[in-house]
Design a protein around this motif. Structure first.
Motif, PDB file in Angstrom:
ATOM      1  N   UNK A 277       0.840  -1.200   0.000  1.00 40.93           N
ATOM      2  CA  UNK A 277       0.000   0.000   0.000  1.00 40.93           C
ATOM      3  C   UNK A 277       0.876   1.250   0.000  1.00 40.93           C
ATOM      4  N   UNK A 278       1.982   1.214   0.740  1.00 38.10           N
ATOM      5  CA  UNK A 278       2.915   2.339   0.768  1.00 38.10           C
ATOM      6  C   UNK A 278       3.503   2.579  -0.629  1.00 38.10           C
ATOM      7  N   UNK A 279       3.896   1.500  -1.303  1.00 41.00           N
ATOM      8  CA  UNK A 279       4.458   1.633  -2.660  1.00 41.00           C
ATOM      9  C   UNK A 279       3.444   2.237  -3.610  1.00 41.00           C
ATOM     10  N   UNK A 280       2.173   1.850  -3.478  1.00 40.54           N
ATOM     11  CA  UNK A 280       1.121   2.404  -4.342  1.00 40.54           C
ATOM     12  C   UNK A 280       0.981   3.912  -4.100  1.00 40.54           C
ATOM     13  N   UNK A 281       1.051   4.325  -2.830  1.00 36.49           N
ATOM     14  CA  UNK A 281       0.944   5.752  -2.511  1.00 36.49           C
ATOM     15  C   UNK A 281       2.117   6.531  -3.097  1.00 36.49           C
ATOM     16  N   UNK A 282       3.310   5.959  -2.993  1.00 34.26           N
ATOM     17  CA  UNK A 282       4.501   6.643  -3.490  1.00 34.26           C
ATOM     18  C   UNK A 282       4.481   6.770  -5.007  1.00 34.26           C
ATOM     19  N   UNK A 283       3.927   5.777  -5.680  1.00 34.60           N
ATOM     20  CA  UNK A 283       3.819   5.834  -7.148  1.00 34.60           C
ATOM     21  C   UNK A 283       2.830   6.912  -7.575  1.00 34.60           C
ATOM     22  N   UNK A 284       1.744   7.046  -6.813  1.00 29.65           N
ATOM     23  CA  UNK A 284       0.738   8.054  -7.145  1.00 29.65           C
ATOM     24  C   UNK A 284       1.300   9.458  -6.949  1.00 29.65           C
TER      25      UNK A 284
END
Length: 284
Positions: A277-284
């Protein structure tokens, strides 16, 4: 009934002793409570043990008489019938403060804390920014926000002190995925959660959406156990707090914990989800 009468008498004696030690008259106490002077007769009956005050009244007396520490906790125990195992429902601000004081006291001697958290991360694992954002969104009075943030951060001591309690947290997937305070703040929160998960006394488990029904969907609660005091269960009900101490209630919530545990994913898989979930936030 005899035990209840004894509690009522003990409560009255303790209230009278506290008032007299501060050299206040019954009329003065009534005025400090925001009541009419004629209510001094009612306070007299509380002190004599002929009439039992509500827990909210005792919480207010504790505040106006400036009683703190163990004395305040003892008075609230007597007021809410803790010794007889009656649930303590706290609704008024003074009573909520006293209930929080008891919760903090329980945490200081805790050896095991189990937190069922379907929608919101436990306060002890929240970052300062997330705590503040929640307070603002919940319309907490501006002059109370800083104090509440400091209090919640101070509760981290229960898991970071030299002899920490073991913390087992069962998170609903929504508690991990719901962005609280914006992407940057929530990304910082997830990083902090991963750091805390590395502590040997903290176990994080998540219950995925696909797990189906479990007691997690009924609502969150905290079970606090200690070798120095009886276990308690604490629930937060939209501005009202409930504290349970009877053996029957505690055992019921222990069974709820085990039912949730059966649907939960192990800590390794949980930290993997948090990192995802953290990686998804950072990509966004």
């Amino acid at each position: 009934m005899a035990g209840s009468d004894q509690q009522q008498t003990a409560l009255g004696w303790a209230l009278r002793s506290a008032r007299e030690s501060r050299e206040l008259t019954l009329r003065q106490v009534a005025e400090l409570m925001g009541r009419k002077a004629s209510d001094s007769g009612l306070i007299s009956r509380w002190e004599s043990g002929t009439r039992r005050p509500k827990a909210a009244d005792v919480a207010l007396l504790i505040e106006v008489l400036e009683i703190d520490g163990g004395d305040a906790a003892h008075l609230m125990d007597l007021a809410n019938g803790a010794n007889s195992g009656e649930p303590w429902l706290a609704g008024s601000p003074p009573e909520r403060r006293q209930q929080l004081n008891q919760l903090l006291a329980a945490e200081r001697t805790a050896t095991e804390i189990t937190h069922i958290a379907p929608l919101i991360l436990p306060g002890v694992l929240q970052t300062r920014d997330v705590i503040r954002n929640q307070m603002v969104e919940a319309n907490v009075p501006e002059d109370e926000v800083d104090e509440r943030v400091i209090t919640r951060i101070g509760r981290r001591d229960v898991v970071t002190r030299p002899d920490p309690a073991h913390l087992a947290v069962f998170l609903g997937e929504a508690a991990i995925r719901t962005v609280n305070g914006g992407r940057r703040i929530w990304a910082d929160q997830l990083r902090y959660l991963l750091e805390m998960a590395e502590l040997p006394n903290i176990d994080l488990h998540h219950v995925p959406f696909a797990a189906g029904w479990s007691p997690l969907q009924i609502g969150g609660f905290i079970l606090i156990e200690s070798t120095e005091a009886p276990p308690i269960v604490s629930l937060d009900l939209h501005g009202r707090g409930v504290m349970l101490k009877s053996g029957e209630d505690v055992e019921l919530y222990r069974r709820q914990v085990e039912a949730v545990r059966e649907k939960a994913i192990d800590p390794a898989a949980t930290t993997k989800l948090i990192a995802q979930v953290l990686a998804e936030l950072e990509q966004e």
